[in-house]
Write a protein that holds these residues in place. Structure first.
Motif, PDB file in Angstrom:
ATOM      1  N   GLY A 108       0.799  -1.218   0.000  1.00  0.00           N
ATOM      2  CA  GLY A 108       0.000   0.000   0.000  1.00  0.00           C
ATOM      3  C   GLY A 108       0.832   1.268   0.000  1.00  0.00           C
ATOM      4  O   GLY A 108       0.508   2.231  -0.682  1.00  0.00           O
ATOM      5  N   ALA A 109       1.923   1.277   0.758  1.00  0.00           N
ATOM      6  CA  ALA A 109       2.776   2.475   0.836  1.00  0.00           C
ATOM      7  C   ALA A 109       3.399   2.786  -0.525  1.00  0.00           C
ATOM      8  O   ALA A 109       3.423   3.943  -0.958  1.00  0.00           O
ATOM      9  N   ALA A 110       3.881   1.764  -1.220  1.00  0.00           N
ATOM     10  CA  ALA A 110       4.480   1.970  -2.536  1.00  0.00           C
ATOM     11  C   ALA A 110       3.426   2.427  -3.540  1.00  0.00           C
ATOM     12  O   ALA A 110       3.675   3.320  -4.356  1.00  0.00           O
ATOM     13  N   ALA A 111       2.243   1.840  -3.466  1.00  0.00           N
ATOM     14  CA  ALA A 111       1.164   2.227  -4.375  1.00  0.00           C
ATOM     15  C   ALA A 111       0.737   3.667  -4.122  1.00  0.00           C
ATOM     16  O   ALA A 111       0.477   4.418  -5.061  1.00  0.00           O
ATOM     17  N   ALA A 112       0.674   4.073  -2.863  1.00  0.00           N
ATOM     18  CA  ALA A 112       0.295   5.448  -2.520  1.00  0.00           C
ATOM     19  C   ALA A 112       1.319   6.437  -3.065  1.00  0.00           C
ATOM     20  O   ALA A 112       0.963   7.496  -3.589  1.00  0.00           O
ATOM     21  N   LYS A 113       2.579   6.085  -2.954  1.00  0.00           N
ATOM     22  CA  LYS A 113       3.643   6.972  -3.440  1.00  0.00           C
ATOM     23  C   LYS A 113       3.604   7.098  -4.963  1.00  0.00           C
ATOM     24  O   LYS A 113       3.847   8.177  -5.512  1.00  0.00           O
ATOM     25  N   ALA A 114       3.270   6.011  -5.658  1.00  0.00           N
ATOM     26  CA  ALA A 114       3.266   5.997  -7.119  1.00  0.00           C
ATOM     27  C   ALA A 114       1.987   6.577  -7.713  1.00  0.00           C
ATOM     28  O   ALA A 114       1.976   6.975  -8.876  1.00  0.00           O
ATOM     29  N   TRP A 115       0.899   6.640  -6.946  1.00  0.00           N
ATOM     30  CA  TRP A 115      -0.403   7.072  -7.464  1.00  0.00           C
ATOM     31  C   TRP A 115      -0.393   8.536  -7.887  1.00  0.00           C
ATOM     32  O   TRP A 115       0.203   9.380  -7.233  1.00  0.00           O
ATOM     33  N   ARG A 116      -1.062   8.794  -8.987  1.00  0.00           N
ATOM     34  CA  ARG A 116      -1.270  10.165  -9.457  1.00  0.00           C
ATOM     35  C   ARG A 116      -2.741  10.309  -9.792  1.00  0.00           C
ATOM     36  O   ARG A 116      -3.343   9.420 -10.402  1.00  0.00           O
ATOM     37  N   ARG A 117      -3.317  11.433  -9.418  1.00  0.00           N
ATOM     38  CA  ARG A 117      -4.719  11.715  -9.720  1.00  0.00           C
ATOM     39  C   ARG A 117      -4.893  11.707 -11.246  1.00  0.00           C
ATOM     40  O   ARG A 117      -4.050  12.249 -11.959  1.00  0.00           O
ATOM     41  N   PRO A 118      -5.967  11.097 -11.768  1.00  0.00           N
ATOM     42  CA  PRO A 118      -6.183  11.088 -13.224  1.00  0.00           C
ATOM     43  C   PRO A 118      -6.216  12.505 -13.783  1.00  0.00           C
ATOM     44  O   PRO A 118      -6.725  13.430 -13.138  1.00  0.00           O
ATOM     45  N   ALA A 119      -5.681  12.669 -14.979  1.00  0.00           N
ATOM     46  CA  ALA A 119      -5.679  13.990 -15.626  1.00  0.00           C
ATOM     47  C   ALA A 119      -7.105  14.423 -15.937  1.00  0.00           C
ATOM     48  O   ALA A 119      -7.941  13.596 -16.315  1.00  0.00           O
ATOM     49  N   GLN A 120      -7.362  15.675 -15.760  1.00  0.00           N
ATOM     50  CA  GLN A 120      -8.694  16.227 -16.040  1.00  0.00           C
ATOM     51  C   GLN A 120      -8.760  16.633 -17.505  1.00  0.00           C
ATOM     52  O   GLN A 120      -7.806  17.175 -18.062  1.00  0.00           O
TER      53      GLN A 120
END
Length: 122
Positions: A108-120
């Motif tokens: 979860g920690a690695a996924a949280a760090k890699a996550w980016r909000r989808p482009a609008q």
């Protein structure tokens, strides 16, 4: 994702009484099911599946700007961010893309760090 719950989705509380359950602190990036119990200027008020009260900050509710907030009574899958310093209320994120990314990840920690909000869309 398969139809079964991961161990990170399980509620954590010990004992059972007719009174409020003895709740143990959840860990950051745990998945938790919540019900929206109210709307306030800073976000959503929620209650977890085992009775813990908390909130979703307005920046962690939807993927898109201007999307409607979930209705009172709606159930959400959320990710634990931590606890507020005052009042010991649980802080969770309900952003669908964030919750999906962490639910699918082993770390979860690695996924949280890699996550980016989808482009609008412009």
């Amino acid at each position: 994702m398969s139809g079964h719950s991961s161990s990170r989705e399980c509620g954590r509380f010990s004992g059972h009484t007719d009174q409020q359950p003895e709740i143990q602190a959840r860990k950051r990036y745990d998945l938790v099911r919540c019900t929206v119990v109210g709307h306030v200027h800073y976000g959503l008020l929620i209650e977890t599946e085992d009775g813990e009260r908390g909130f979703v900050d307005s920046s962690y509710i939807t993927d898109g700007i201007g999307e409607p907030w979930p209705a009172v009574g709606q159930q959400l899958r959320c990710v634990v961010l931590g606890y507020a310093r005052r009042g010991n209320r649980i802080r969770v994120a309900a952003t669908p893309s964030y919750v999906d990314a962490l639910a699918a990840a082993e770390d979860g920690a690695a996924a949280a760090k890699a996550w980016r909000r989808p482009a609008q869309d412009a």
